[in-house]
Scaffold this motif. Structure first.
Motif, mmCIF file in Angstrom:
data_model
loop_
_atom_site.group_PDB
_atom_site.id
_atom_site.type_symbol
_atom_site.label_atom_id
_atom_site.label_comp_id
_atom_site.label_asym_id
_atom_site.label_seq_id
_atom_site.Cartn_x
_atom_site.Cartn_y
_atom_site.Cartn_z
ATOM 1 N N PHE A 1 21.360 43.751 15.098
ATOM 2 C CA PHE A 1 21.574 43.993 16.528
ATOM 3 C C PHE A 1 22.824 44.832 16.772
ATOM 4 N N LEU A 2 23.900 44.507 16.074
ATOM 5 C CA LEU A 2 25.138 45.266 16.218
ATOM 6 C C LEU A 2 24.924 46.725 15.840
ATOM 7 N N GLU A 3 24.259 46.934 14.720
ATOM 8 C CA GLU A 3 24.042 48.301 14.253
ATOM 9 C C GLU A 3 23.060 49.055 15.146
ATOM 10 N N LYS A 4 21.968 48.416 15.496
ATOM 11 C CA LYS A 4 20.900 49.096 16.244
ATOM 12 C C LYS A 4 21.312 49.421 17.677
ATOM 13 N N TYR A 5 22.009 48.496 18.323
ATOM 14 C CA TYR A 5 22.262 48.659 19.753
ATOM 15 C C TYR A 5 23.708 49.002 20.097
ATOM 16 N N VAL A 6 24.626 48.966 19.130
ATOM 17 C CA VAL A 6 26.020 49.289 19.424
ATOM 18 C C VAL A 6 26.517 50.456 18.572
ATOM 19 N N SER B 1 22.835 59.343 7.415
ATOM 20 C CA SER B 1 21.489 59.479 7.974
ATOM 21 C C SER B 1 20.530 58.377 7.522
ATOM 22 N N VAL B 2 21.037 57.375 6.842
ATOM 23 C CA VAL B 2 20.191 56.278 6.372
ATOM 24 C C VAL B 2 20.005 55.284 7.511
ATOM 25 N N GLU B 3 18.761 54.964 7.796
ATOM 26 C CA GLU B 3 18.437 54.026 8.864
ATOM 27 C C GLU B 3 18.869 52.608 8.474
ATOM 28 N N LEU B 4 19.553 51.917 9.348
ATOM 29 C CA LEU B 4 19.987 50.525 9.168
ATOM 30 C C LEU B 4 20.837 50.326 7.907
ATOM 31 N N VAL B 5 21.746 51.221 7.661
ATOM 32 C CA VAL B 5 22.544 51.168 6.427
ATOM 33 C C VAL B 5 23.436 49.920 6.376
ATOM 34 N N ALA C 1 24.731 52.476 16.260
ATOM 35 C CA ALA C 1 23.760 53.427 15.695
ATOM 36 C C ALA C 1 24.194 54.879 15.868
ATOM 37 N N ASP C 2 24.640 55.247 17.053
ATOM 38 C CA ASP C 2 25.029 56.645 17.289
ATOM 39 C C ASP C 2 26.258 57.029 16.481
ATOM 40 N N LEU C 3 27.214 56.135 16.406
ATOM 41 C CA LEU C 3 28.438 56.418 15.657
ATOM 42 C C LEU C 3 28.146 56.535 14.154
ATOM 43 N N ILE C 4 27.371 55.618 13.621
ATOM 44 C CA ILE C 4 27.027 55.662 12.194
ATOM 45 C C ILE C 4 26.172 56.885 11.896
#
Length: 140
Positions: free
Chosen positions: A72-77, A87-91, A79-82
């Motif tokens: 949730f943290l990665e996907k909704y907070v 370019s790896v999804e859900l790293v 994601a844009d910064l990472i």
């Protein structure tokens, strides 16, 4: 009312679909650790205690909750910064899952070592190092 609850649960499960595999893999290794612990206890004639089973349940909930929280943290907070750097999804979620699985592998290895006095992870590292040196010699 019942239909709304069903829709909510189905929506929540749909949101969690990307991490279902990661949670399943982690739970598999937690339960594999439980089996290794039981095997160790039987071989060393140690008593089985309910505390070990309780730890397995709490680890399962803790790791699954941690993976979902990182997702949730990665996907909704983040994601844009990472996405700027990687370019790896859900790293982050994958890295956290790897950490959880590696922790369980170390625990399984400890149980195996207690019974057989063989360190599987050390043997695997030595094997990889030897193959790398062999490959480097082949390339030269």
């Amino acid at each position: 009312m019942n239909t709304k609850l069903q829709l909510f649960l189905l929506s929540f499960l749909a949101i969690l679909a990307p991490v279902k595999g990661m949670v399943s893999i982690t739970i598999f290794f937690i339960w594999l650790d439980l089996i290794a612990g039981i095997w160790r206890s039987k071989k060393l004639k140690l008593p089985l205690r309910s505390r070990g089973f309780a730890r397995t349940i709490s680890k399962t909930l803790l790791y699954a909750g941690g993976i979902v929280s990182v997702f949730f943290l990665e996907k909704y907070v983040l994601a844009d910064l990472i996405g700027i750097f990687i370019s790896v999804e859900l790293v982050l979620t994958k890295a956290f899952t790897f950490y959880c699985v590696f922790t369980e592998l170390k625990s399984i290895n400890e149980s195996y070592f207690d019974v057989t006095k063989k360190d599987v992870l050390k043997s695997f590292k030595e094997f990889i190092t030897a193959k790398k040196q062999e490959w480097d010699g082949f390339k030269s």
